[in-house]
Design a protein around this motif. Structure first.
Motif, PDB file in Angstrom:
ATOM      1  N   UNK A 559       0.852  -1.190   0.000  1.00 36.62           N
ATOM      2  CA  UNK A 559       0.000   0.000   0.000  1.00 36.62           C
ATOM      3  C   UNK A 559       0.887   1.240   0.000  1.00 36.62           C
ATOM      4  N   UNK A 560       0.299   2.377  -0.261  1.00 34.01           N
ATOM      5  CA  UNK A 560       1.152   3.565  -0.289  1.00 34.01           C
ATOM      6  C   UNK A 560       0.392   4.827   0.074  1.00 34.01           C
ATOM      7  N   UNK A 561       1.167   5.797   0.570  1.00 33.70           N
ATOM      8  CA  UNK A 561       0.669   7.165   0.751  1.00 33.70           C
ATOM      9  C   UNK A 561       1.134   7.905  -0.486  1.00 33.70           C
ATOM     10  N   UNK A 562       0.162   8.305  -1.307  1.00 37.86           N
ATOM     11  CA  UNK A 562       0.516   8.955  -2.581  1.00 37.86           C
ATOM     12  C   UNK A 562       0.195  10.451  -2.480  1.00 37.86           C
ATOM     13  N   UNK A 563       1.260  11.262  -2.359  1.00 37.60           N
ATOM     14  CA  UNK A 563       1.077  12.715  -2.252  1.00 37.60           C
ATOM     15  C   UNK A 563       1.088  13.268  -3.665  1.00 37.60           C
ATOM     16  N   UNK A 564      -0.094  13.598  -4.161  1.00 36.70           N
ATOM     17  CA  UNK A 564      -0.212  13.967  -5.581  1.00 36.70           C
ATOM     18  C   UNK A 564       0.042  15.450  -5.813  1.00 36.70           C
ATOM     19  N   UNK A 565      -0.084  16.267  -4.722  1.00 36.80           N
ATOM     20  CA  UNK A 565       0.184  17.705  -4.901  1.00 36.80           C
ATOM     21  C   UNK A 565       0.756  18.280  -3.611  1.00 36.80           C
ATOM     22  N   UNK A 566       1.959  18.886  -3.732  1.00 38.34           N
ATOM     23  CA  UNK A 566       2.586  19.495  -2.552  1.00 38.34           C
ATOM     24  C   UNK A 566       3.183  20.832  -2.951  1.00 38.34           C
ATOM     25  N   UNK A 567       3.262  21.771  -1.999  1.00 33.10           N
ATOM     26  CA  UNK A 567       3.849  23.081  -2.313  1.00 33.10           C
ATOM     27  C   UNK A 567       5.369  22.971  -2.311  1.00 33.10           C
ATOM     28  N   UNK A 568       5.905  22.103  -1.435  1.00 31.66           N
ATOM     29  CA  UNK A 568       7.365  21.968  -1.314  1.00 31.66           C
ATOM     30  C   UNK A 568       7.649  20.686  -0.545  1.00 31.66           C
ATOM     31  N   UNK A 569       8.784  20.116  -0.656  1.00 29.43           N
ATOM     32  CA  UNK A 569       9.224  18.841  -0.051  1.00 29.43           C
ATOM     33  C   UNK A 569       8.395  18.367   1.115  1.00 29.43           C
ATOM     34  N   UNK A 570       7.366  17.512   0.858  1.00 26.92           N
ATOM     35  CA  UNK A 570       6.554  16.976   1.945  1.00 26.92           C
ATOM     36  C   UNK A 570       7.404  16.144   2.899  1.00 26.92           C
ATOM     37  N   UNK A 571       7.013  16.122   4.161  1.00 27.07           N
ATOM     38  CA  UNK A 571       7.743  15.334   5.170  1.00 27.07           C
ATOM     39  C   UNK A 571       6.760  14.789   6.195  1.00 27.07           C
ATOM     40  N   UNK A 572       6.898  13.513   6.511  1.00 25.97           N
ATOM     41  CA  UNK A 572       5.918  12.796   7.336  1.00 25.97           C
ATOM     42  C   UNK A 572       6.599  12.160   8.548  1.00 25.97           C
ATOM     43  N   UNK A 573       6.046  12.404   9.744  1.00 20.59           N
ATOM     44  CA  UNK A 573       6.567  11.757  10.954  1.00 20.59           C
ATOM     45  C   UNK A 573       6.186  10.276  10.975  1.00 20.59           C
ATOM     46  N   UNK A 574       4.881  10.005  10.814  1.00 21.24           N
ATOM     47  CA  UNK A 574       4.410   8.622  10.900  1.00 21.24           C
ATOM     48  C   UNK A 574       3.241   8.388   9.944  1.00 21.24           C
ATOM     49  N   UNK A 575       3.267   7.223   9.278  1.00 25.57           N
ATOM     50  CA  UNK A 575       2.134   6.764   8.459  1.00 25.57           C
ATOM     51  C   UNK A 575       1.704   5.432   9.079  1.00 25.57           C
ATOM     52  N   UNK A 576       0.496   5.417   9.665  1.00 24.32           N
ATOM     53  CA  UNK A 576       0.076   4.247  10.438  1.00 24.32           C
ATOM     54  C   UNK A 576      -1.201   3.629   9.885  1.00 24.32           C
ATOM     55  N   UNK A 577      -1.305   2.310  10.017  1.00 26.43           N
ATOM     56  CA  UNK A 577      -2.525   1.584   9.654  1.00 26.43           C
ATOM     57  C   UNK A 577      -2.882   0.670  10.815  1.00 26.43           C
ATOM     58  N   UNK A 578      -4.168   0.558  11.087  1.00 26.34           N
ATOM     59  CA  UNK A 578      -4.573  -0.232  12.247  1.00 26.34           C
ATOM     60  C   UNK A 578      -5.621  -1.276  11.865  1.00 26.34           C
TER      61      UNK A 578
END
Ligand code: FHN
Length: 587
Positions: A559-578
């Motif tokens: 699976x994936x987190x797909x960032x399709x539009x960002x203003x500048x270098x996106x950054x993520x602390x945590x991507x969680x699934x439960x």
């Protein structure tokens, strides 16, 4: 008296004298004992601890430029860290145009009061060396500006008039002073201590002294500087930063004179043994001084969330504003603080005069305590029922401060709390639990959060900041909220892919974004791989601090987190699934 008896006597006296100091330093550097009840605050800190919330003010002639205070000044001393773009000759002459005719100390104090803040800390002298008071020790001060007025004098009396405590931020560093950190440092020290003497002699009782550091050598003659402070203002509370230098961090207390430590730009970890205060900017891009009209502020959710988490961690929050060169506090900053005050007007009992715990911070939120009452601050509803571990006390009644109903079930396995959706609050649902005993001698307990299926899973990404492992995709699935996957500046879209190792079923997702106030992630989707294609589980826009969503159970491996539009270098602390929660089969 023979030699051995004399030596034993000397040793015995020395031990007697040094024992208390050794005890303090030993205690300060000990890891937080896991089972102890919160350590009582020294009486002299009680007002500060009860306050929990203060307003920090970073201001000076630099506000004319809208750039960062002191750091935007070019370097004129190799022993100092600033390498700003503004030539020193320009920066050091800004005071000649500094005429904040809109400055009104009573209005500033009014903003703090409306916010529910109980103390104010002003940058009387920041690292650029400019003094916001009338000084004989240095002519680089307000008297030399077209405005001429003594800001410290006016703010101190306005604060006292409105019952707000006053503190000075004083930089022991002076990046403009030619003698600082040179062989002529003693001359600098004479001036620095003369300035400190003025600040602590000319404006009445000062409640707090906020020293700062810059990560370089702390050549501040600490012993005499502390002595000076304590002789002039024995009651003033002093933070930990006069002792800090190279290789230190802002969570260390290195001497008996330092009374609390100071995490910066983030909420400190739970600690009910050593006093602490997180200093954080309202500025959207994290600037301390006025950042210009283009900056803006963090959201109410973010700022209130941080105050509540600080209190739940048993610490204070010093929230910063950077007034404009006109002297006014910008409406966006004043309104944000006003909204925080509106919340505290209703729920202040769950913050002021409380200690953190006994339920430690977790995905659910935090708790605070006072007397026989525990205040649950439910910031996230992972499920309709919040489950909390056992505590050695009986819940005799519960209430929701602003009305509404909470159902509380206490069993041998712990507490179960549910509040109807209609009674939940947008940012923080507060539930007060009254116990049959004092809460203050309960040792704090961890609240295990649901374990994310992604924790430690195989991760890959379309881009990694400078290909540095420190910002790699696995940092978004390591279960820690202080590490992050980051992408290169200028990145307008990116994906983070997770391989769970085998097909697993999940029905809830959470995304913790770093620097949410920069609103970098404009459009995103959570997708899973099936039938040789990516299928969408959910889409979102304008990712905030903590995005959570629930959906019909999905079974997938990739699976994936797909960032399709960002203003500048996106950054993520945590991507969680439960995984879906085991449905309680009602007997
Ligand atoms: O460099 C300063 C910064 O400008 C600001 O004053 C903060 C406030 O805690 N302290 C220093 C950075 O640690």
């Amino acid at each position: 008296m023979n030699r051995t008896r004399r030596l034993t006597l000397i040793a015995f006296t020395a031990a007697l004298l040094l024992a208390p100091l050794a005890a303090v330093i030993a205690a300060e550097s000990q890891p937080t004992p896991r089972t102890a009840a919160p350590r009582a605050y020294p009486e002299r800190l009680q007002w500060w601890a009860d306050a929990r919330f203060g307003m920090f003010i970073h201001w000076g002639p630099v506000s004319l430029k809208g750039t960062e205070i002191s750091w935007s000044r070019a370097n004129t001393n190799p022993k100092c860290p600033n390498h700003g773009a503004i030539p020193a000759a320009v920066y050091d002459n800004l005071f000649k145009d500094f005429n904040p005719t809109g400055f009104d100390a009573a209005q500033w104090v009014g903003v703090a009061k409306a916010a529910g803040a109980k103390y104010i800390v002003l940058t009387a002298k920041h690292c650029d060396g400019f003094l916001l008071w009338h000084s004989r020790a240095s002519d680089y001060n307000m008297a030399a500006t077209p405005f001429k007025r003594d800001i410290c004098a006016e703010l101190a009396s306005a604060a006292r008039a409105q019952g707000i405590r006053i503190g000075w931020y004083f930089s022991p560093m002076d990046w403009r002073d030619p003698d600082f950190r040179t062989e002529r440092n003693a001359a600098f020290l004479g001036r620095m201590q003369a300035e400190l003497r003025e600040l602590l002699s000319n404006y009445g009782p000062i409640d707090l002294l906020w020293f700062d550091w810059d990560g370089y050598e702390p050549l501040y003659d600490q012993a005499r500087t502390y002595e000076l402070v304590k002789s002039l203002q024995p009651k003033t509370i002093i933070n930990n930063r006069l002792d800090l230098g190279k290789g230190n961090n802002d969570r260390q207390i290195l001497s008996a004179n330092a009374e609390y430590y100071t995490p910066e730009q983030h909420v400190g970890a739970y600690d009910d043994q050593r006093p602490w205060e997180s200093c954080i900017t309202t500025s959207r891009r994290g600037q301390w001084a006025w950042g210009g009209r283009g900056d803006g502020v963090k959201s109410l959710e973010a700022c209130l969330g941080m105050l509540i988490r600080c209190a739940g961690g048993d610490g204070n929050m010093l929230l910063n504003v950077g007034p404009m060169p006109t002297g006014e506090i910008a409406p966006e900053q004043a309104n944000l603080l006003k909204e925080m005050g509106a919340w505290l007007a209703v729920f202040g009992e769950s913050i002021y005069g409380t200690r953190g715990g006994p339920f430690k911070p977790g995905d659910y939120g935090v708790s605070t305590r006072k007397g026989n009452t525990i205040y649950l601050h439910i910031l996230e509803w992972a499920d309709d029922t919040l489950k909390l571990p056992v505590i050695p006390a009986k819940v005799v009644r519960s209430r929701v401060p602003n009305g509404g109903k909470a159902e509380v079930r206490q069993t041998t396995t712990g507490l179960e709390i549910s509040v109807p959706e209609s009674d939940r609050q947008p940012i923080d649902t507060v539930v007060a639990l009254e116990l049959d005993r004092s809460t203050l001698d309960l040792a704090a307990v961890d609240v295990p959060g649901a374990v994310s299926l992604t924790t430690k899973a195989k991760a890959s990404a379309s881009n990694t900041y400078h290909n540095q492992a420190e910002f790699g995709p696995e940092k978004a699935v390591d279960g820690r909220s202080d590490t992050r996957w980051a992408t290169d500046a200028g990145t307008k879209s990116a994906w983070l892919e997770i391989d769970l190792g085998q097909p697993k079923t999940f029905s809830r997702a959470a995304i913790k974004q770093a620097f949410p106030e920069l609103k970098r992630v404009r459009k995103f989707a959570i997708e899973y791989w099936q039938d040789e294609q990516w299928k969408t589980i959910c889409r979102g826009e304008n990712l905030g601090t903590n995005f959570t969503t629930k959906f019909e159970p999905v079974t997938a491996q990739r699976l994936r987190l797909n960032i399709t539009e960002a203003t500048d270098g996106p950054t993520i602390f945590e991507f969680q699934l439960f995984a879906p929660l085991a449905r309680k089969t009602t007997p």
